[in-house]
Design an enzyme around this catalytic site. Structure first.
Site, PDB file in Angstrom:
ATOM      1  N   CYS A 194       0.831  -1.209   0.000  1.00  0.00           N
ATOM      2  CA  CYS A 194       0.000   0.000   0.000  1.00  0.00           C
ATOM      3  C   CYS A 194       0.864   1.258   0.000  1.00  0.00           C
ATOM      4  O   CYS A 194       0.953   1.984   0.988  1.00  0.00           O
ATOM      5  CB  CYS A 194      -0.940   0.010   1.190  1.00  0.00           C
ATOM      6  SG  CYS A 194      -2.239   1.261   1.019  1.00  0.00           S
ATOM      7  N   CYS A 373      -5.667   2.166  -5.060  1.00  0.00           N
ATOM      8  CA  CYS A 373      -5.202   2.845  -3.860  1.00  0.00           C
ATOM      9  C   CYS A 373      -6.225   3.916  -3.495  1.00  0.00           C
ATOM     10  O   CYS A 373      -6.295   4.961  -4.152  1.00  0.00           O
ATOM     11  CB  CYS A 373      -3.837   3.479  -4.095  1.00  0.00           C
ATOM     12  SG  CYS A 373      -3.172   4.297  -2.620  1.00  0.00           S
TER      13      CYS A 373
END
Length: 444
Positions: A194, A373
């Protein structure tokens, strides 16, 4: 055949899961390494796929190897760091997440022996398989930054990180307590999971300070080992303009290498090899990451230590290891390592594994590198970045809502409310399929 654990919760579940490790036969049809987001998802999808084809597996044919006590919804740690929830909301006892027909062995893998289709565990057991799925995640290298473990353990250091269950609540404590000074948010060079998270928490802190009247007293800087704000140029350009508009400083290709918590100094290494010290009042750290030690140097890994698979089929690149598949953070897939990526990888892997076991060859299912994201940029707003291989945008809502570089409240509630619900109630039980949502994609 491996007997399945009964579905129970609480401490007794952990006891039963560990009992399974000493009461099972050492053979499985499908062995899954890791019970994180990828492992739980794909274990359930594989079982469901065989059942849907009218060729159901027996209870215990799918075995998952993982010694963890808890399973974590890691994207929730950013919400905890932003004061939007308790960290206990984002973990469950691991044993409670297994259905009766899937066996959980509460041990970790130690070594891979693909020539004999077997693995050994940390206790020395040997477990063989017909097909292997590696979903082991990656290793967070807290020791990769000198002084970081000690600083995180010190409640008064001003140093915190959303990349751990143990420290994510310290982030909110430090952010909310700061009244003035220098707040630095870091991102390391190289691969991390991430990769947008280091700036998500920065934007939330910026908004907190603005809304509480502290914005003029706190200087915020983004210090990153990467060359830009984000890997995809479309989103990076917009984020950099937002940074300038909001008065957030930035230094690119500045990699955090050490912390002197006692003197509140952070040392960064620049691209030319020189170093620079920065004073901080608050320091949020995204630590360096890499492959696990048990994959590095193993026969199934590439030279960097990632499980080496075909980027379209998720099957091992070596024909002699054709019964091995991988997904998620441990894999060599050239895309961002996110939960969203796993939601698209799992159905492709499942379809190809089923086809290999059923016919001897892969299906037409191909993974295009989709990942996402959800970039929090403040309370009540979020930029939903979605893209595929070659960093090409692949936006799910652009045809309906317009360009996804626009920050929207709807996307914020996706991140805060919808995604956690979908994770626990759909994804880890094998019923969430990326952009297809609850509908399993049909591969023609």
């Amino acid at each position: 055949m491996l007997p399945a654990c009964r579905r129970v919760t609480g401490p007794r579940a952990l006891t039963l899961a560990r009992y399974a490790s000493t009461s099972t036969k050492e053979k499985s049809r499908v062995l899954v390494i890791g019970a994180g987001s990828g492992g739980l998802t794909v274990a359930n999808q594989i079982y469901n796929r065989f059942k849907a084809a009218g060729k159901p597996l027996n209870a215990g044919d799918v075995v998952v190897l993982d010694a963890a006590d808890y399973h974590y919804y890691q994207p929730g740690w950013t919400l905890v760091g932003a004061g939007l929830g308790s960290k206990t909301n984002f973990r469950r006892p691991l044993a409670s997440l297994f259905p009766p027909h899937i066996t959980h062995i509460a041990e970790n893998v130690k070594s891979f022996y693909p020539e004999s289709s077997s693995v050994t565990t940390t206790s020395g057991r040997t477990i063989s398989y017909d097909s292997l799925v590696v979903a082991a995640g990656l290793k967070t290298n807290w020791d990769g930054i000198a002084g970081l473990p000690q600083a995180l353990a010190d409640p008064s250091s001003g140093v915190s990180s959303i990349y751990s269950y143990d420290t994510c609540d310290k982030v909110w404590h430090d952010v909310d307590a700061l009244r003035s000074g220098n707040a630095i948010f870091t991102q390391p060079a190289g691969v991390i999971k991430c990769a947008g998270a280091p700036q998500k928490i920065m934007w939330m802190a910026w908004d907190r300070y603005r809304k509480s009247g502290r914005g003029d007293n706190i200087k915020i800087d983004f210090m990153t080992g990467m060359p830009s704000m984000f890997s995809v140029k479309k989103y990076s350009d917009v984020l950099n303009n937002l940074r300038i508009e909001r008065g957030v400083g930035a230094e690119f290709q500045h990699n955090l290498i050490s912390i002197d918590a006692a003197n509140r100094k952070a040392t960064f290494k620049k691209s030319d090899g020189s170093t620079v010290d920065r004073d901080f009042t608050l320091l949020h750290v995204a630590p360096p990451m890499g492959p696990h030690d048990f994959t590095k140097g193993s026969p199934i890994a590439d030279p960097a230590g990632w499980v080496e698979i075909d980027k379209a089929t998720l099957r091992h690149v070596k024909p002699e290891f054709g019964n091995i598949f991988a997904l998620g953070d441990c894999s060599s897939l050239p895309t961002s390592k996110t939960v969203a990526a796993i939601t698209s990888q799992a159905p492709v892997l499942t379809e190809n594994l089923f086809s290999v076991m059923d016919t001897g060859g892969v299906s037409n299912a191909k993974y295009d590198g989709y990942t996402s994201c959800p970039l929090l940029t403040g309370y009540g707003e979020l930029m939903l970045a979605e893209f595929k291989y070659e960093l090409v945008p692949k936006e799910s809502f652009a045809n309906y809502l317009g360009d996804q570089t626009k920050r929207r409240r709807l996307f914020y509630h996706f991140k805060k409310d919808l995604f956690p619900w979908a994770y626990w109630n759909r994804m880890v039980v094998g019923k969430w399929f990326g952009p297809s949502g609850p509908f399993r994609p049909k591969f023609v």
